[in-house]
Structure formats: structure tokens, C-alpha cells
Scaffold this motif. Structure first.
Motif, PDB file in Angstrom:
ATOM      1  N   LEU A  26       0.848  -1.278  -0.100  1.00 31.36           N
ATOM      2  CA  LEU A  26       0.009   0.232   0.173  1.00 31.36           C
ATOM      3  C   LEU A  26       0.750   1.233  -0.032  1.00 31.36           C
ATOM      4  O   LEU A  26       0.657   2.098  -1.085  1.00 31.36           O
ATOM      5  CB  LEU A  26      -0.956   0.058   1.304  1.00 31.36           C
ATOM      6  CG  LEU A  26      -1.930   1.162   1.208  1.00 31.36           C
ATOM      7  CD1 LEU A  26      -3.356   0.827   1.784  1.00 31.36           C
ATOM      8  CD2 LEU A  26      -1.513   2.322   2.032  1.00 31.36           C
ATOM      9  N   PRO A  27       1.733   1.567   0.920  1.00 27.44           N
ATOM     10  CA  PRO A  27       2.546   2.863   0.940  1.00 27.44           C
ATOM     11  C   PRO A  27       3.644   2.937  -0.319  1.00 27.44           C
ATOM     12  O   PRO A  27       3.916   3.895  -0.706  1.00 27.44           O
ATOM     13  CB  PRO A  27       3.372   2.795   2.104  1.00 27.44           C
ATOM     14  CG  PRO A  27       3.637   1.086   2.446  1.00 27.44           C
ATOM     15  CD  PRO A  27       2.475   0.611   1.996  1.00 27.44           C
ATOM     16  N   VAL A  29       2.282   1.547  -3.523  1.00 24.35           N
ATOM     17  CA  VAL A  29       1.547   1.994  -4.558  1.00 24.35           C
ATOM     18  C   VAL A  29       0.990   3.391  -4.438  1.00 24.35           C
ATOM     19  O   VAL A  29       0.714   4.105  -5.363  1.00 24.35           O
ATOM     20  CB  VAL A  29       0.255   0.875  -4.607  1.00 24.35           C
ATOM     21  CG1 VAL A  29      -0.694   1.502  -5.590  1.00 24.35           C
ATOM     22  CG2 VAL A  29       0.726  -0.442  -4.952  1.00 24.35           C
ATOM     23  N   PHE A  30       0.756   3.874  -3.207  1.00 19.04           N
ATOM     24  CA  PHE A  30       0.162   5.047  -2.972  1.00 19.04           C
ATOM     25  C   PHE A  30       1.274   5.996  -2.181  1.00 19.04           C
ATOM     26  O   PHE A  30       1.151   6.872  -1.474  1.00 19.04           O
ATOM     27  CB  PHE A  30      -1.022   5.149  -1.970  1.00 19.04           C
ATOM     28  CG  PHE A  30      -2.052   4.630  -2.603  1.00 19.04           C
ATOM     29  CD1 PHE A  30      -2.974   4.855  -3.410  1.00 19.04           C
ATOM     30  CD2 PHE A  30      -2.355   2.989  -2.256  1.00 19.04           C
ATOM     31  CE1 PHE A  30      -4.083   4.317  -4.085  1.00 19.04           C
ATOM     32  CE2 PHE A  30      -3.518   2.229  -2.789  1.00 19.04           C
ATOM     33  CZ  PHE A  30      -4.334   3.120  -3.732  1.00 19.04           C
ATOM     34  N   ASN A  33       0.548   9.609  -2.103  1.00 16.53           N
ATOM     35  CA  ASN A  33      -0.607  10.002  -1.232  1.00 16.53           C
ATOM     36  C   ASN A  33      -0.273   9.795   0.029  1.00 16.53           C
ATOM     37  O   ASN A  33      -0.729   8.861   0.733  1.00 16.53           O
ATOM     38  CB  ASN A  33      -1.744   9.313  -1.482  1.00 16.53           C
ATOM     39  CG  ASN A  33      -3.045   9.981  -1.194  1.00 16.53           C
ATOM     40  OD1 ASN A  33      -3.057  10.546  -0.125  1.00 16.53           O
ATOM     41  ND2 ASN A  33      -4.294   9.045  -1.771  1.00 16.53           N
ATOM     42  N   LEU A  36      -3.239   9.320   2.583  1.00 13.32           N
ATOM     43  CA  LEU A  36      -3.671   7.936   2.836  1.00 13.32           C
ATOM     44  C   LEU A  36      -2.955   7.057   3.782  1.00 13.32           C
ATOM     45  O   LEU A  36      -3.414   6.314   4.735  1.00 13.32           O
ATOM     46  CB  LEU A  36      -3.872   7.329   1.487  1.00 13.32           C
ATOM     47  CG  LEU A  36      -4.422   6.026   1.516  1.00 13.32           C
ATOM     48  CD1 LEU A  36      -5.990   5.774   2.083  1.00 13.32           C
ATOM     49  CD2 LEU A  36      -4.462   5.172   0.100  1.00 13.32           C
ATOM     50  N   VAL A  37      -1.579   7.133   3.509  1.00 17.70           N
ATOM     51  CA  VAL A  37      -0.570   6.327   4.371  1.00 17.70           C
ATOM     52  C   VAL A  37      -0.611   7.021   5.876  1.00 17.70           C
ATOM     53  O   VAL A  37      -0.592   6.030   6.717  1.00 17.70           O
ATOM     54  CB  VAL A  37       0.889   6.847   3.815  1.00 17.70           C
ATOM     55  CG1 VAL A  37       1.707   6.177   4.774  1.00 17.70           C
ATOM     56  CG2 VAL A  37       1.049   6.395   2.445  1.00 17.70           C
ATOM     57  N   THR A 164       6.436   6.558   5.100  1.00 22.66           N
ATOM     58  CA  THR A 164       6.594   5.171   4.515  1.00 22.66           C
ATOM     59  C   THR A 164       7.163   4.303   5.952  1.00 22.66           C
ATOM     60  O   THR A 164       6.786   3.107   6.407  1.00 22.66           O
ATOM     61  CB  THR A 164       7.134   4.712   3.443  1.00 22.66           C
ATOM     62  OG1 THR A 164       6.510   5.524   2.458  1.00 22.66           O
ATOM     63  CG2 THR A 164       7.260   3.560   3.124  1.00 22.66           C
TER      64      THR A 164
END
Length: 338
Positions: A26-27, A29-30, A33, A36-37, A164
């Protein structure tokens, strides 16, 4: 029977593996953003706090309203060591955990001599006392709090420019605490705690010392809360007394209650659902009418508590939906125990 059980477990493990892979990626791919993280980081450390509370409130039956104080006290102790003596954060964190665990055990030991709401009441008083103490202690910055120094990214100093690394540390933290709770739940300690929750007289009759096990559960729970407080302080690079407000303790309880306090997984399920819902409502309706997101959030909570008082997992474990999922997705024969 063996093949069925193996298939059932393999399919569940595969689904869990996919879920973990999504969280790991997730971190990445995004990466563009950070908002969101950050949402997931908040979900992880709040869920960890809820797991800590659930050991004491859900598994042992001792309702604490002071976990924000354990979290804040742990953060303050670590920050004071880091800023006043230059101690490495990774050394300060275990020291803070041990300190908070000892304080909690010593302060609340007399409360367990009595039955009734005494522990809950003292937990409220304890939280406010610690908050007021820090609020007026000049060495701890009073109302200004304690800022942590900024600088270059350094794992050794628990300091990163990107969100991240904090994401992965928070993910490891929540998974580690969950596995510890799962281990406790299946151990002799877990059996003793659940017996005390159901009936202290029965626990005494079979040789379980309620006082001893309540204190053990409290110390473990407080130490985990202190660890989360240390993470929070390093992540935000700042700590103040507002973290110890009573409202924060309530926020840590809700995921466990909504998810199902009787289940180890309850805080995980409740945390993911409630915190995601809260953030979505804030973004969707917060700009239309300030505060309406909180009203909708409260209404949602009341509906869940009213119609599913045993929590989401309590309802799901006896629902037809679970039976359908077990049969259609995991390959379990209808009515078969695995």
C-alpha cells in the motif's frame, strides 16, 4: 476430514496472505498520497491501543478508562530521556514501558482488593492526575509540551522525512501485539483471565488468584500503551498533555467494543471499520457542516451497539453469512466442525 481441514486452513491462510500483501504494498503503490498512508498509520496505532485495552477490559473484565494516561505517560518518559539526556529512542522506549508498567501495577494494586467499579473510577482519576501533573511541571514543558528535534532521516534516531517507514513500524507493532494477545488467549494466563472475567468466586475455587492475574494483565496492557505513546511522540515529533484527555481513552475502547471485546480479533475488525468510517465521514461531510461527521459517526455507533451488542464478530460468528462464506469460499461442509 484431514484433507477438508487442510483445505479450509489453506484457503484462509491464502486470503490472509493476500490481505497482508496489500498492506505491505500500500505505501509503495500510494507513495504520492501521504494522506492515505497517514490514515493507515493512525488506524494501526489506535488499533494497537485497543488491543492493549482489550486484554484488560475484554479478556479480564476490568473496564479501564485511563489508557490514554498510560500512553501519554510513556510518551513523556521517553521524550524526557531523549531530550534531557540525549538517550537513543530505541533505548528510551523499553525504559518508558517498564516505568509505566511498574507505576500502573503499584497504583492500581489496592483497587483490585475490592470488587465493583473502583478500578474504573480510579483509572479516570489517575488519568486526570497525571495530566494535571504534566500540565504544571516545568521540567516537562508545562502546557507547551515537549518537541522532539528534527534532522536528517535516521532509523537509529527513529526519525524519518517520509511517512512510509513509520507505516511499516506501525504495521509491525500492531501485528506483533496481536500475535502476543493471541498467544495469551490460548495460554494458561488467558484461561485464568477469562475465568476471572466470568466469575471470580469460581476462579478462586479452582486455585486461580484473581489479584495476581489482574495485576499481570494491567501491567502488560499499560506497557503496550506506553509503547504506542512512544511511537506517537516520535511520529508527530511532539507531545503534550492533550493526549491524556479522557476522550482519547474512549476512542481506544470503541474499536474493541464494536468489533467484539470477547474476541482477540475484535479490536482489529472494529478499528478498521470505525476509523475508516470516521475519516470518510469527516472528508465527506466535514466541509458541509462542521461537526456533522461526528454526529453521523455517533449515530452509526449507537446503531451498532443497539442492534449488535455482542459486537460485529459476536454477530458474525453465529450468522448465516459466516456459514455461507465457510462453505462457498473456504470449502467447509455445511455443519461440519473444523
Amino acid at each position: 476430514m484431514f484433507d477438508l481441514t487442510t483445505t479450509y486452513k489453506k484457503r484462509r491462510a491464502a486470503l490472509l496472505g493476500v490481505f497482508m500483501l496489500v498492506l505491505i504494498l500500500l505505501p509503495i503503490v500510494f507513495a504520492g498520497n501521504p494522506y492515505l498512508v497517514n490514515v493507515f498509520i493512525v488506524i494501526f496505532y489506535t488499533t494497537t491501543m485497543s488491543l492493549a485495552w482489550n486484554l484488560l477490559g475484554g479478556m479480564t473484565g476490568q473496564n479501564s478508562l485511563g489508557h490514554a494516561a498510560y500512553m501519554g505517560l510513556g510518551a513523556y518518559v521517553a521524550c524526557l530521556f531523549m531530550t534531557k539526556s540525549g538517550m537513543n529512542p530505541w533505548v528510551a522506549i523499553p525504559i518508558a514501558m517498564i516505568f509505566v508498567g511498574l507505576i500502573a501495577g503499584i497504583v492500581f494494586y489496592p483497587c483490585f482488593l475490592l470488587r465493583g467499579p473502583y478500578f474504573t473510577l480510579v483509572s479516570i482519576a489517575f488519568g486526570e492526575t497525571i495530566r494535571q501533573f504534566m500540565l504544571n511541571w516545568e521540567f516537562a514543558g508545562k502546557a507547551m509540551g515537549i518537541p522532539l528535534p528534527y534532522g536528517e532521516s535516521s532509523f537509529a534516531q527513529f526519525r524519518f522525512h517520509s511517512k512510509t517507514p513509520y507505516y511499516y513500524i506501525a504495521l509491525i507493532m500492531v501485528i506483533g501485539v496481536y500475535l502476543i494477545m493471541k498467544k495469551i488467549n490460548r495460554s494458561k494466563l488467558g484461561f485464568a483471565l477469562k475465568t476471572i472475567r466470568e466469575d471470580e468466586d469460581v476462579a478462586n475455587a479452582i486455585g486461580i488468584n484473581p489479584m495476581k492475574y489482574k495485576v499481570i494483565a494491567l501491567v502488560i496492557s499499560a506497557m503496550i500503551a506506553a509503547m504506542v505513546g512512544c511511537f506517537y511522540a516520535n511520529y508527530n515529533r511532539y507531545i503534550d498533555c492533550d493526549l491524556m484527555l479522557q476522550s482519547f481513552s474512549t476512542e481506544f475502547i470503541l474499536p474493541a467494543v464494536i468489533g467484539g471485546a470477547a474476541f482477540v480479533e475484535g479490536p482489529l475488525v472494529g478499528g478498521i471499520i470505525l476509523l475508516t468510517l470516521s475519516e470518510w465521514l469527516r472528508n465527506k461531510f466535514g466541509g458541509i457542516l462542521p461537526g456533522i461527521n461526528l454526529i453521523l459517526y455517533a449515530i452509526t455507533l449507537l446503531c451498532i451497539i443497539r442492534f449488535r451488542p455482542v459486537g460485529i464478530l459476536g454477530w458474525y460468528s453465529k450468522s448465516r453469512i459466516k456459514e455461507w462464506i465457510d462453505v462457498k469460499i473456504f470449502g467447509k461442509k455445511a455443519g461440519e466442525e473444523v
